[in-house]
Design an enzyme around this catalytic site. Sequence first.
Site, short mmCIF file in Angstrom:
data_model
loop_
_atom_site.label_atom_id
_atom_site.label_comp_id
_atom_site.label_asym_id
_atom_site.label_seq_id
_atom_site.Cartn_x
_atom_site.Cartn_y
_atom_site.Cartn_z
N SER A 152 34.84 39.17 42.29
CA SER A 152 35.88 39.75 41.45
C SER A 152 35.30 39.91 40.05
O SER A 152 34.35 39.20 39.68
CB SER A 152 37.08 38.79 41.39
N TYR A 165 41.31 30.55 40.51
CA TYR A 165 40.75 31.80 41.05
C TYR A 165 39.45 32.17 40.34
O TYR A 165 38.44 32.48 40.98
CB TYR A 165 41.79 32.91 40.89
C1 BGC Z 1 42.52 39.93 41.30
C2 BGC Z 1 43.64 40.88 40.93
C3 BGC Z 1 43.48 41.38 39.51
C4 BGC Z 1 42.09 41.91 39.29
C5 BGC Z 1 41.84 42.31 37.84
C6 BGC Z 1 41.22 40.62 41.05
O1 BGC Z 1 40.16 39.80 41.42
O2 BGC Z 1 42.64 39.53 42.64
O3 BGC Z 1 44.89 40.23 41.07
O4 BGC Z 1 44.42 42.40 39.23
O5 BGC Z 1 41.14 40.95 39.67
O6 BGC Z 1 42.29 41.36 36.93
#
Ligand code: BGC
Length: 266
Positions: A152, A165
Site C-alpha cells: 500500500s 495497517y
Molecule cells: C487503504 C485504503 C486507502 C488507501 C489510500 C489503502 O492501502 O486500504 O483504505 O484509501 O490506502 O489512503
Amino acid sequence: MRISLEGQVALVTGASSGLGYACAEALAAAGAAVTINYHSHREPAESLAEKIRAHGGQAIAVAGDVSVEADVDKLIAAAVSTFGRLDILVANSGLQKDASFGDMTLADWNSVISVNLTGQLLCARAALRQFRQQQFKPELSRAAGKIVHMSSVHQVIPWAGHVNYSASKGGVDLLMRSIAQEIGEERIRVNAVAPGAIKTAINADSIKGGAEEKLLELVPYGRIGVPEDVANAVVWLASDLSDYVHGATLFIDGGMSLYPGFRNNG
Ligand code: BGC
C-alpha cells in the site's frame, strides 16, 4: 502487446472481492489457471470461478485463512492437485481495523498484523517451497516462480488512525525485499505493488459522497483508481515482460506518494 500467461498456474489470496478479485480475473484473462482463495465470502469467489470457466479459462475457489499455517498449506495443495503446479502467487489478503491509537485494542493490532503481514509471510514461504520442489519449465516462464505482494502507499505514508495497517504494510516492504534478496539466485522473482486510493469496499467510506473530492486533493493525477489499474500491474509483474524486475515495489497511486501537500510550494 498482449501478455500471455498460458500454461501457468496462479494463486490469488483474498480474491472474493476488491483487488484480489480483479487480479484473479486479469490473470485468468491472460491465460493463467487461477486458484481463487476466499476467507468468508464463498459465493462471489465461486461465481468468479464459474465466470472464468464460462469464458474458457480454468479456475477453482478455495476457502482458507492466510494467517493459519495449515490453511495456507491446503491452499497450495488445492492449486497443485487441480492444476499440477504453481507459478504465480499474489499475496493479496488484507484488512483494516481502524482506531485512534489510544483506543486501539490488542485484538485490532493482532488481527491486522496476522493477516496483512504474517499471512503474506506464510503464503510466500509455502509458494517458495512449492516452486523448489516442482520442475522448472523455461518454456512457461524465464523465472522459476513469481511472488507479488500486495502492499500500500502506507508502506511509506504514515497514517494516523491506522497504525496497525501502516505498520503491517511497512513490514510487507522489508519482508518482500528481504525474501527477494535471499531467494533471487533461485530465479524466483519477488515484487510488490503499492496501491493508493482505489475504489473498493475497503475504502468505500472515504470515497462516498463529498469525501471523494477531498481524497482527490491527495492524488496529483486527478482520479481515484479502479481495481483494474492494480490488476494490470500485477499481470505485468507476473509475466516475463518484467523478468529483470526483482525486489521492487510499484506504486499504483496516481502520485499519492509524491507528497502532494507540497504542490503549492509547501
Ligand atoms: C487503504 C485504503 C486507502 C488507501 C489510500 C489503502 O492501502 O486500504 O483504505 O484509501 O490506502 O489512503
